[in-house]
Design a protein around this motif. Sequence first.
Motif, PDB file in Angstrom:
ATOM      1  N   LEU A  46       3.097   0.967   0.806  1.00  9.74           N
ATOM      2  CA  LEU A  46       1.986   1.816   1.219  1.00  9.74           C
ATOM      3  C   LEU A  46       0.876   1.692   0.181  1.00  9.74           C
ATOM      4  CD1 LEU A  46       4.042   4.958   2.281  1.00  9.74           C
ATOM      5  CD2 LEU A  46       3.085   3.198   3.763  1.00  9.74           C
ATOM      6  N   TRP A  47      -0.318   2.141   0.526  1.00 12.12           N
ATOM      7  CA  TRP A  47      -1.466   1.963  -0.358  1.00 12.12           C
ATOM      8  C   TRP A  47      -1.300   2.684  -1.684  1.00 12.12           C
ATOM      9  CZ3 TRP A  47      -3.937   6.372  -1.822  1.00 12.12           C
ATOM     10  CH2 TRP A  47      -3.729   7.505  -1.033  1.00 12.12           C
ATOM     11  N   TRP A  48      -0.564   3.810  -1.715  1.00  7.90           N
ATOM     12  CA  TRP A  48      -0.435   4.577  -2.958  1.00  7.90           C
ATOM     13  C   TRP A  48       0.318   3.781  -4.023  1.00  7.90           C
ATOM     14  CZ3 TRP A  48       3.998   5.764  -5.468  1.00  7.90           C
ATOM     15  CH2 TRP A  48       5.192   5.676  -4.751  1.00  7.90           C
ATOM     16  N   GLU A  49       1.182   2.873  -3.605  1.00  4.86           N
ATOM     17  CA  GLU A  49       1.956   2.094  -4.575  1.00  4.86           C
ATOM     18  C   GLU A  49       1.030   1.171  -5.377  1.00  4.86           C
ATOM     19  OE1 GLU A  49       5.409   0.282  -2.643  1.00  4.86           O
ATOM     20  OE2 GLU A  49       5.309   1.873  -1.134  1.00  4.86           O
ATOM     21  N   TYR A  50       0.079   0.551  -4.708  1.00  6.04           N
ATOM     22  CA  TYR A  50      -0.867  -0.306  -5.416  1.00  6.04           C
ATOM     23  C   TYR A  50      -1.826   0.515  -6.290  1.00  6.04           C
ATOM     24  CZ  TYR A  50       0.632  -4.445  -2.883  1.00  6.04           C
ATOM     25  OH  TYR A  50       1.372  -5.495  -2.397  1.00  6.04           O
ATOM     26  N   ILE A  51      -2.223   1.676  -5.799  1.00  3.23           N
ATOM     27  CA  ILE A  51      -3.105   2.528  -6.606  1.00  3.23           C
ATOM     28  C   ILE A  51      -2.380   2.995  -7.862  1.00  3.23           C
ATOM     29  CG2 ILE A  51      -4.315   4.760  -6.654  1.00  3.23           C
ATOM     30  CD1 ILE A  51      -5.047   4.264  -3.743  1.00  3.23           C
TER      31      ILE A  51
ATOM     32  N   ASP B 189       5.965  -8.187  -0.891  1.00  6.38           N
ATOM     33  CA  ASP B 189       4.659  -8.139  -0.247  1.00  6.38           C
ATOM     34  C   ASP B 189       3.670  -9.086  -0.919  1.00  6.38           C
ATOM     35  OD1 ASP B 189       2.857  -6.889   1.723  1.00  6.38           O
ATOM     36  OD2 ASP B 189       1.818  -6.153  -0.070  1.00  6.38           O
TER      37      ASP B 189
END
Length: 198
Positions: free
Chosen positions: A79-84, A58
């Motif tokens: 998904l957004w949780w992976e970056y957080i 990504d």
Amino acid sequence: MASRGGVMVTGTNGADYEHREKVAIQYQLSPLNKSRLKYCVFFHHVLFLTMMAKLSADILDKLDIFILEIEELQIPPPLWWEYIWCLSLLLSFIGLSAIKRNNIKQLRRYMYGIVGLGFLPLLYCVLYYCGDVWRYLTRDEDEEDSSEVEIELWQGYPYGLLWYAFVLLASQVHFFQLYFSYNLLKAWRARGSLRKTD
């Protein structure tokens, strides 16, 4: 205790050990928990590298860099949780700084950050893939139905179950980070209260 000549000095046969000064327990626990917390931070970094390997496709897409070998892996979009969760790595520097300076306030921030940026994204992951994992674990091998299509696979493995393995490892690392940090807080507070009474 022997003198230079090898003659035993009277009255000092070593039995006076009860009167010698002993190291207080909080001074013994602090270095031990600091060392263990550093190991946890190391494992946190290893898990971060694993996550970055997953996010590499990504990230390279966003930078318009095309690498055929990575594209052929067909890694599902993140998904957004992976970056957080990746932001939780920054907390390790706060934690290491806190244990270097015995700073209670920074260590507390580190603990709150681990809960917010470490545990909460992992909890979201567990809830997000719960249905997928449940369908995979309860499916019947003999039946040919559409439930097989609903399970997201990557390289032949159930994607949700792979994430559950990651969550299991990461939550253990975060749990021990909090546990050793809490032990350090207790030891530092005890040492501070002893200084006040002296």
